[in-house]
Design a protein around this motif. Structure first.
Motif, PDB file in Angstrom:
ATOM      1  N   UNK A  26       0.804  -1.214   0.000  1.00  0.00           N
ATOM      2  CA  UNK A  26       0.000   0.000   0.000  1.00  0.00           C
ATOM      3  C   UNK A  26       0.841   1.270   0.000  1.00  0.00           C
ATOM      4  N   UNK A  27       2.158   1.114   0.031  1.00  0.00           N
ATOM      5  CA  UNK A  27       3.011   2.303   0.039  1.00  0.00           C
ATOM      6  C   UNK A  27       3.133   2.886  -1.365  1.00  0.00           C
ATOM      7  N   UNK A  28       3.408   4.187  -1.461  1.00  0.00           N
ATOM      8  CA  UNK A  28       3.553   4.817  -2.772  1.00  0.00           C
ATOM      9  C   UNK A  28       4.701   4.209  -3.570  1.00  0.00           C
ATOM     10  N   UNK A  74      -0.144   9.382  -2.150  1.00  0.00           N
ATOM     11  CA  UNK A  74       0.195   9.784  -0.786  1.00  0.00           C
ATOM     12  C   UNK A  74      -1.018  10.132   0.065  1.00  0.00           C
ATOM     13  N   UNK A  75      -2.141  10.524  -0.545  1.00  0.00           N
ATOM     14  CA  UNK A  75      -3.214  11.134   0.245  1.00  0.00           C
ATOM     15  C   UNK A  75      -4.620  10.634  -0.119  1.00  0.00           C
ATOM     16  N   UNK A 144      -6.039   1.357 -10.188  1.00  0.00           N
ATOM     17  CA  UNK A 144      -4.950   0.456 -10.573  1.00  0.00           C
ATOM     18  C   UNK A 144      -4.066   0.001  -9.422  1.00  0.00           C
ATOM     19  N   UNK A 145      -4.188   0.624  -8.258  1.00  0.00           N
ATOM     20  CA  UNK A 145      -3.270   0.332  -7.172  1.00  0.00           C
ATOM     21  C   UNK A 145      -4.025  -0.173  -5.948  1.00  0.00           C
ATOM     22  N   UNK A 146      -3.326  -0.864  -5.031  1.00  0.00           N
ATOM     23  CA  UNK A 146      -4.004  -1.359  -3.817  1.00  0.00           C
ATOM     24  C   UNK A 146      -4.601  -0.215  -3.000  1.00  0.00           C
ATOM     25  N   UNK A 147      -5.692  -0.514  -2.330  1.00  0.00           N
ATOM     26  CA  UNK A 147      -6.358   0.495  -1.500  1.00  0.00           C
ATOM     27  C   UNK A 147      -5.527   0.788  -0.260  1.00  0.00           C
TER      28      UNK A 147
END
Length: 793
Positions: A26-28, A74-75, A144-147
């Motif tokens: 979940x990190x950027x 990030x937010x 497209x990315x994990x929550x």
């Protein structure tokens, strides 16, 4: 046993590995390559040592689309929470306890107004195109990315972010400025229930004839206080930014060491994690800006480059009136307006509630605005209270305003951009490398009928609540290149160049006066170093001003040598709130006890609590201590009439008793830093044990209420939790705009466990500054990771 222990160890190891994988996923992503739809060319994003992205794009649309993507990295949870708060949708994820907050925000009309504004928005305008590209980047990241981990903990389902969401968040920000909503009920109560003599402490004009034509019933007073309390709690419990005040100043080249203008700014906003501002450098051919962005907003609210820089403070003009409506005895859905009965509009909405049934509500609107006590549902009293709010009544092209301000390299361009800000009221303080400095108090100022005092609830059945129009921008307070060579903005009441009255809920003048005194010193040449010292100044003349009239009574109240020494320390104290200051601790406890002993008996617990949340109390306390004949000194329910000396004595004794219980019997250990701390609270950190995972702090905090280093707490008993303060500190000398200094109170990232989640928190509280890298050589030298966003097709 061995097999059991081995199996347990394997399970624990697997769980730890799973938790690590989950946390890392979940990190950027700040390095490598990612495909992004709708890009026309690759975009390079270089991250510096603080995690700030420096975005280089081939064109404007690609730049804003990339910003949306990295901002969401990030937010995203902050974006989600802000839109849900603004649109009244928190109960859907947090359950029934947020229904009252959702009902309040639905009642305010922000959601409906944003939807209508979005429908009329010119989507071909440059600002709208920027917003649409930015939101596309946000949504592509979300798809497209994990929550974020918070989405999984709360069971939040992903859904696209929209123009309506952005405009709703703008409405929330405007509402957080609206002190009238939390102040007018208590002032009207003091006037109508206690009388003119009690009102004198608040330094307001009093009209003996009153403004509410029909007396309010006891249930109506309860409603108003519940609304004031609900309004305050909605902002506190959401754990999201609330705008409170600010400092900003611009110094012309004649008074700086470099010979060019210098800009300083530190907007004061409720502390939270993530921090309110997202820093990013944006560039494409012909455009380069280092900006501070709010969630869901593509254009910078604060910014600078080598040619110009600007900061903001809150204007704090009164742009919200509460209006008591007169209803038709034969038809409760009609109000008396301009000589006839008029139907109120109504609409039905439903609040979705997690693990509960939807809550249906009827929202009404009179010609003056939304009926805000509909926020109380079936418990509302008999008198409808409407809310006239400039945010709902003006064109307010605020996205266009800031889009233009991001590009305003001349005095004329900055002035034209500032004129487009209608609500909330903002002071724009601006400077450029060409030598100009300027300040514009930006707002549409309503025209009110003569004699109407908007500090109180108005009578909707007369013409006093009507607004015939707005003042021209030329009536707004403003300055351009003043002869004194500097401009200060610190939330105190400004003067109109045309003499028009500008009512508002302004902060004390003390903070602005202290800044003005420092900047006016002859012979001082301002640079980044002494400007840092001024931003970090922990002093104020407020405490000595409040204490001076009662020092002899404090001396008389002291019962032994230790207490006498404490009084003399107060008498000799200059008002500085340093970490090791004992007088600061004693004064702040005494200020609360004076307020409690003098005022709580007249107001009752509920209205007293509301008063503690208002700015008018700051004005009232020095006026109260200076007036030994004020009726506030007399305790209700006792036969004798108490004097100021008796109340001061009672407050002194209560202060010492509380501090001894809270901080220990030894007064030598009552250091300000032990009693005054800052914790950055995450929305999920209000419950244990999640507070240990998500919150950042506590830190011993210098400064205090209305000092230049405005690490401010609410008036109350020790210990004190810092509520709001500088949301960033920025310094830009336009002789070398590429080397500005700044700081984030927590960190750039809002992702828990990310290395930039809280990596600036200690530096911030220590008063340190960090470089805002701008020119190509330094961005390259300080880049730690590079992410390339490539066209998907």
């Amino acid at each position: 046993m061995k097999r059991t222990l081995t199996a347990l160890a394997v399970i624990i190891a697997a769980a730890a590995a799973g938790a690590t994988w989950y946390s890392e996923s979940s990190k950027p992503q700040r390095s490598g390559e990612l495909a992004l739809e709708h890009l026309s060319a690759p975009v390079t994003v270089r991250y510096d040592e603080r995690g700030v992205p420096h975005i280089q794009a081939a064109n404007e649309a690609d730049m804003y689309r990339a910003l949306g993507f990295v901002h969401a990295q990030d937010r995203l949870f902050q974006m989600e929470m802000l839109r849900r708060l603004a649109r009244g949708e928190l109960a859907e994820i947090l359950g029934a306890r947020l229904v009252d907050t959702d009902r309040l925000f639905r009642t305010l009309g922000i959601r409906a107004h944003a939807d209508e504004y979005a429908r009329k928005l010119d989507r071909d305008s440059p600002a709208a195109k920027a917003l649409l590209a930015y939101l596309d980047g946000v949504n592509q990241f979300q798809d497209s990315r994990p929550a974020p981990v918070e989405f999984d903990l709360l069971g939040i389902e992903k859904r696209p972010f929209t123009v309506e969401d952005t405009l709703s968040v703008v409405g929330y920000m405007a509402y957080s400025f609206a002190a009238a909503f939390r102040t007018e009920p208590v002032l009207t109560y003091v006037r109508d229930e206690l009388g003119a003599d009690y009102l004198k402490a608040f330094d307001l004009d009093w009209h003996p004839e009153g403004v509410v034509g029909q007396p309010l019933a006891s249930t109506d007073w309860q409603d108003l206080n519940r609304l004031a309390h609900l309004s305050q709690q909605a902002l506190v419990e959401a754990g999201l930014p609330q705008f409170e005040g600010s400092n900003a100043w611009a110094v012309s080249g004649s008074r700086t060491a470099s010979g060019k203008p210098l800009l300083a700014g530190d907007p004061h906003i409720r502390f939270a994690v993530p921090a309110v501002w997202y820093e990013a450098q944006l560039s494409y051919p012909g455009f380069n800006l280092y900006g501070h962005h709010q969630a869901l907003n593509p254009v910078a609210s604060l910014g600078h480059n080598e040619q110009f820089a600007w900061s903001l403070t809150m204007f704090q003009n009164d742009d919200l009136d509460l209006v008591a409506e007169k209803t038709n005895p034969d038809n409760p859905n009609q109000v008396w307006y301009q000589g006839r009965w008029v139907d109120m509009e109504s609409r039905e909405e439903a609040i979705q509630v997690k693990d509960g049934e939807p809550v249906r509500l009827t929202l009404r609107r009179s010609p003056h605005g939304p009926i805000i006590n509909d926020a109380l549902g079936a418990a509302a009293g008999k008198t409808p209270i409407a809310m006239w709010w400039a945010f709902l009544e003006t064109e307010n092209p605020i996205l266009d305003a800031f889009y233009q301000l991001n590009r305003a390299d001349s005095l004329g361009k900055a002035r034209a951009a500032a004129e487009k800000i209608h609500a909330p009221g903002l002071n724009v303080v601006w400077a450029n490398a060409g030598g100009d400095i300027g300040w514009w108090a930006s707002a549409r100022l309503p025209q009110r009928p003569d004699g109407v005092n908007p500090y109180f609830i108005l009578d909707g059945s007369t013409g006093e609540a009507d607004k015939p129009g707005f003042q021209p921008f030329s009536a707004n307070p403003q300055e351009e290149n003043p002869p004194r060579g500097y401009i200060v903005s610190a939330n105190y009441q400004p003067q109109s160049p045309t003499g028009v009255a500008i009512p508002g809920y302004y902060n004390l003048p003390d903070r602005g006066q202290r800044l003005d005194q420092k900047l006016a010193q002859p012979g001082v040449k301002w640079d980044l170093s002494n400007s840092q010292a001024l931003q970090l100044d922990p002093g104020s003349g407020y405490a000595p001003r409040l204490l001076a009239p009662i020092l002899d009574e404090l001396r008389a109240a002291a019962t032994n040598q230790e207490e006498q020494q404490l009084v003399e320390r107060l008498a000799d104290w200059n008002g500085d709130h340093e970490l090791d200051s004992i007088p600061a601790t004693l004064f702040n406890q005494l200020a609360y006890e004076l307020t409690r002993v003098a005022m709580q008996d007249e107001l009752g617990d509920a209205f007293f609590d509301s008063l503690l949340q208002t700015r008018v109390l700051d004005v009232a306390l020095p006026r109260l201590t200076a007036d030994d004949q004020s009726p506030w000194w007399d305790r209700r329910g006792t036969a004798p009439v108490e004097s100021r000396a008796e109340i001061v004595k009672a407050a002194w004794q209560a202060s010492l008793a509380h501090l001894r219980t809270t901080l220990g019997a030894d007064s030598a250990k009552w250091d300000w830093g032990k009693a005054h701390t800052l914790t950055h609270n995450h929305p999920l950190g209000q419950q244990q044990p999640l507070d240990r995972l998500f919150n950042v702090g506590p830190f011993a905090a210098p400064g205090g209420h209305e000092t230049p280093n405005n690490l401010s707490h609410r008036v109350g008993p020790a210990p004190w939790q810092v509520v709001y303060g500088p949301s960033t500190r920025r310094l830009i000398d336009l002789a070398d705009g590429a080397h500005g200094l700044g700081i984030n109170p927590v960190g750039q990232s809002g992702v828990p466990f990310d290395r930039h989640y809280a990596d600036q928190a200690e530096a911030y509280i220590k008063g340190e500054y960090l470089p805002m890298h701008f020119n190509e050589e330094e961005v390259k030298a300080n880049s730690r990771e590079t992410l390339v966003l490539k066209p998907a097709n």
